[in-house]
Every structure is written in structure tokens, then in C-alpha cells.
Motif scaffolding. Sequence first.
Motif, PDB file in Angstrom:
ATOM      1  N   LEU A 181      37.785   7.673 -37.093  1.00  0.00           N
ATOM      2  CA  LEU A 181      38.624   8.838 -36.813  1.00  0.00           C
ATOM      3  C   LEU A 181      40.035   8.344 -36.509  1.00  0.00           C
ATOM      4  O   LEU A 181      40.239   7.596 -35.545  1.00  0.00           O
ATOM      5  CB  LEU A 181      38.072   9.598 -35.604  1.00  0.00           C
ATOM      6  N   GLN A 182      40.970   8.733 -37.331  1.00  0.00           N
ATOM      7  CA  GLN A 182      42.363   8.337 -37.094  1.00  0.00           C
ATOM      8  C   GLN A 182      43.030   9.376 -36.207  1.00  0.00           C
ATOM      9  O   GLN A 182      42.970  10.568 -36.492  1.00  0.00           O
ATOM     10  CB  GLN A 182      43.082   8.222 -38.441  1.00  0.00           C
ATOM     11  N   VAL A 183      43.646   8.888 -35.127  1.00  0.00           N
ATOM     12  CA  VAL A 183      44.480   9.776 -34.304  1.00  0.00           C
ATOM     13  C   VAL A 183      45.915   9.375 -34.624  1.00  0.00           C
ATOM     14  O   VAL A 183      46.310   8.231 -34.413  1.00  0.00           O
ATOM     15  CB  VAL A 183      44.157   9.629 -32.795  1.00  0.00           C
ATOM     16  N   PRO A 203      34.305   4.731 -34.304  1.00  0.00           N
ATOM     17  CA  PRO A 203      35.569   4.032 -34.074  1.00  0.00           C
ATOM     18  C   PRO A 203      36.787   4.958 -34.217  1.00  0.00           C
ATOM     19  O   PRO A 203      36.801   5.849 -35.069  1.00  0.00           O
ATOM     20  CB  PRO A 203      35.574   2.953 -35.169  1.00  0.00           C
ATOM     21  N   VAL A 204      37.765   4.717 -33.365  1.00  0.00           N
ATOM     22  CA  VAL A 204      38.989   5.517 -33.354  1.00  0.00           C
ATOM     23  C   VAL A 204      40.161   4.598 -33.709  1.00  0.00           C
ATOM     24  O   VAL A 204      40.336   3.550 -33.086  1.00  0.00           O
ATOM     25  CB  VAL A 204      39.219   6.138 -31.952  1.00  0.00           C
ATOM     26  N   LEU A 205      40.914   4.989 -34.727  1.00  0.00           N
ATOM     27  CA  LEU A 205      42.142   4.259 -35.071  1.00  0.00           C
ATOM     28  C   LEU A 205      43.284   5.009 -34.412  1.00  0.00           C
ATOM     29  O   LEU A 205      43.614   6.136 -34.797  1.00  0.00           O
ATOM     30  CB  LEU A 205      42.315   4.221 -36.600  1.00  0.00           C
ATOM     31  N   LEU A 206      43.842   4.395 -33.381  1.00  0.00           N
ATOM     32  CA  LEU A 206      44.850   5.071 -32.567  1.00  0.00           C
ATOM     33  C   LEU A 206      46.228   4.551 -32.945  1.00  0.00           C
ATOM     34  O   LEU A 206      46.547   3.380 -32.708  1.00  0.00           O
ATOM     35  CB  LEU A 206      44.545   4.807 -31.086  1.00  0.00           C
ATOM     36  N   GLN A 227      36.023   7.778 -21.667  1.00  0.00           N
ATOM     37  CA  GLN A 227      34.975   8.766 -21.998  1.00  0.00           C
ATOM     38  C   GLN A 227      33.708   8.088 -22.503  1.00  0.00           C
ATOM     39  O   GLN A 227      32.728   8.754 -22.802  1.00  0.00           O
ATOM     40  CB  GLN A 227      35.474   9.734 -23.073  1.00  0.00           C
ATOM     41  N   GLY A 228      33.778   6.763 -22.673  1.00  0.00           N
ATOM     42  CA  GLY A 228      32.574   6.039 -23.086  1.00  0.00           C
ATOM     43  C   GLY A 228      32.640   5.437 -24.476  1.00  0.00           C
ATOM     44  O   GLY A 228      31.695   4.790 -24.906  1.00  0.00           O
ATOM     45  N   ASN A 229      33.740   5.664 -25.205  1.00  0.00           N
ATOM     46  CA  ASN A 229      33.839   5.089 -26.552  1.00  0.00           C
ATOM     47  C   ASN A 229      34.652   3.793 -26.509  1.00  0.00           C
ATOM     48  O   ASN A 229      35.874   3.821 -26.319  1.00  0.00           O
ATOM     49  CB  ASN A 229      34.507   6.097 -27.497  1.00  0.00           C
ATOM     50  N   PRO A 230      33.995   2.644 -26.710  1.00  0.00           N
ATOM     51  CA  PRO A 230      34.723   1.372 -26.615  1.00  0.00           C
ATOM     52  C   PRO A 230      35.376   0.962 -27.930  1.00  0.00           C
ATOM     53  O   PRO A 230      36.097  -0.036 -27.988  1.00  0.00           O
ATOM     54  CB  PRO A 230      33.614   0.374 -26.253  1.00  0.00           C
ATOM     55  N   ASN A 231      35.109   1.730 -29.007  1.00  0.00           N
ATOM     56  CA  ASN A 231      35.526   1.296 -30.344  1.00  0.00           C
ATOM     57  C   ASN A 231      36.907   1.813 -30.722  1.00  0.00           C
ATOM     58  O   ASN A 231      37.039   2.712 -31.546  1.00  0.00           O
ATOM     59  CB  ASN A 231      34.490   1.755 -31.378  1.00  0.00           C
ATOM     60  N   VAL A 232      37.915   1.234 -30.085  1.00  0.00           N
ATOM     61  CA  VAL A 232      39.283   1.674 -30.344  1.00  0.00           C
ATOM     62  C   VAL A 232      40.040   0.564 -31.078  1.00  0.00           C
ATOM     63  O   VAL A 232      39.949  -0.608 -30.700  1.00  0.00           O
ATOM     64  CB  VAL A 232      40.014   2.033 -29.029  1.00  0.00           C
TER      65      VAL A 232
END
Length: 346
Positions: A181-183, A203-206, A227-232
Motif C-alpha cells: 500500500l503506497q501512502v 507492507p506500506v510504502l510511505l 498500530q501493529g504493522n512493522p512492514n514500513v
Amino acid sequence: MIIITKKDVTQEQLDHIRERVESAGLRTHVSRGEERTVIGCVGDEERLRALPLLSVPGVETVHSVLKPYKLASREFAAEATRVPLGSAEIGGDEIFIIAGPCSVEGADMLRSTADEVRRAGGQALRGGAFKPRTSPYSFRGMGEEGLEILAQVRKDTGLPVVTEVMDTRQVELVASYADVLQVGARNMQNFALLTEVGRLRRPVLLKRGMSATVKDLLLAAEYVMSQGNPNVILCERGIRTFETATRNTFDLAAIPILKRETHLPVIADPSHAGGRRPLVAPLSYAAVAAGADGLIVEVHPDPECATSDGDQSLDFPEFAGLMAGLRPFAEAAGRTMRSGTEAVGP
Ligand code: PEP
Ligand code: MN
């Protein structure tokens, strides 16, 4: 506050340390490395100071993390974080290349781009289905149809897909299709969105906001992680300055600074930074030389006809040239590059 345990700490001792910390009202996050285990403690540190932690069996040292970001700070993790994606991981030895069009414009163009990305050694495909455009009259993406095309191309090529989510109301929908998910830059401080993507494990692409400091970026990552998501995965994509010769001013120094400050992977976006095709390769080389773990690059089968960001999108030969040109920089930085012929898929 972080607690570093003794090398030979047992699971029982670890559980006991956590219980002591949690009974003081703090949350614990355990990070196990080969050399050491770190227990990160988040909450009211004063309550921890009242405990004689050094006398708890298994504890080696205890110290405060003075930075405002905790989970994202380098001290909180025993080792650099590697985010698994497809057949590879971001943050390992191999430079991770995400490439594809700015916007998904149709099935054929996405499929041919994906084939080229894979052929040249890229590990993931990008493509926006929901586009944040400065003008409301510009093309704003294909929406769910674009997501369906991304999912189909992933199925056909085996490449994981990265796509932007702009709104909390879209998170569930986008997450049902996307691998990452790209932010986007314009949403880096959309705290409701950061919270929502933090509730998932995806995973979040910040991307760094246009006027965000490195500290702001790390605090945005902290929102997701808390919030519990370590995949940044963090992304330097240029910031707004008085300079007009480039679309944004690429902040090269942010890369080594981030690598020191955080255990999270750091990639660069030379396309949105430079804004013009001739700048993409030199900025990519510089980013990798400076320690970036990967790149996200805009590639289009026919940039002249792109519905968005054609000026900064590489055509296929230019992309292949970029990939070949990157190799010596990756090697000089002690990294490896996947070669196109090694690329695997169904
Ligand atoms: C994009 O990746 O196409 C994009 C809009 O990026 P940014 O959020 O960095 O402007
Ligand atoms: Mn773009």
C-alpha cells in the motif's frame, strides 16, 4: 526505553522481563537478532525507572530512547528490518527495484511494462489506480478497474504490485488487490490513513511529504507501526524548495540520515524528484551510492502518450539502460543487483 538482554537469555527470562515491564503499564516489542535481543518498551518511562530492571535475570543493559519516534528508531530493533515482497525482500543485500507506469492506463500497457520490468531485473510493479492530482481536471486514475488489471498482471507475471491508497474509505478495497500500500507524499500526515494502514500487516510504502522533515517522516512511520504493522518502507522523493530547475529537490542526505536513524528500509524515487527523464538515471545512481535499499521508478511503453507524468517516465530501452548502469554503483555500495535473466515467475 530499551532493554538489551544477555546473549544467552532464555525464553523464560524473556517472558519474565516482559511481564515486569507490562505490569508497569508499558507495551513491549521484542526484536531478536543473531547477536542480541532488544525489548523495546513504549509508554510512561517514569514507571519503568522505579523498577530495578538491571537485577532482573537476563537483562544486560537498559537505556532511554531520546528520539520522539521509538518503534521506528534504530535502537529499537536488533537488526535492519527486511520487508518480504514476492520472491525477494526490501532491505536485504539485493537492491530492490519497483518500476512501472505512474498510472494504470489499461491491461496491455501494464502487461508489456511488467514484462520489461521483469526482464530487466526489477522485483515489483508499480501503477496508480487512484491518483492524487494537483488539478481536479487531470486524469485521476482507473479506480477499481485499475486494481483488477494490476491483480491480473501480478497473476500472469508473478511480480508483486505496489499501488497508492489515498483515503481511509479505500483501504479495504486497495488491500484486497495490492501487495504494497503506497501512502503518497500528499498524505504522509493523513493520520487517519496512517492509522488505518497500520491495522493491517500489508507492507506500506510511505513517501516523504513535500514539506516534511526527516523527523516528520519517521513520526509518520511511527503512526503505522504503533498500530501493529512493522512492514514500513520509507521513500525519499524530493521536497519543495525555491529551486525550479527540478520538479522537487532530491534530498540525497536524507538517505544516509534515515539509514542511521531507523532500522526500516529506505528507497528513493528519482522520477518524482527530478521530474524529467534525463535526471532519473543520475539520481538513481546517487541514491544507491548513498545507501538506498532500492528505487521506485516510473516506466511507460510510450511516455509521450502517458496520461500522467510522461515527462519523467522512462521508456523501455532507457529503463534497461538504467538497470545496467546501476550495477557498478550497487557493487560499490556493497550490494547486489538481480540480473534480468535470473528473474523468475510463473
Ligand atoms: C506517484 O508515485 O505517482 C506519486 C503521486 O508520488 P508522490 O506521492 O511522491 O507525489
Ligand atoms: Mn507519478
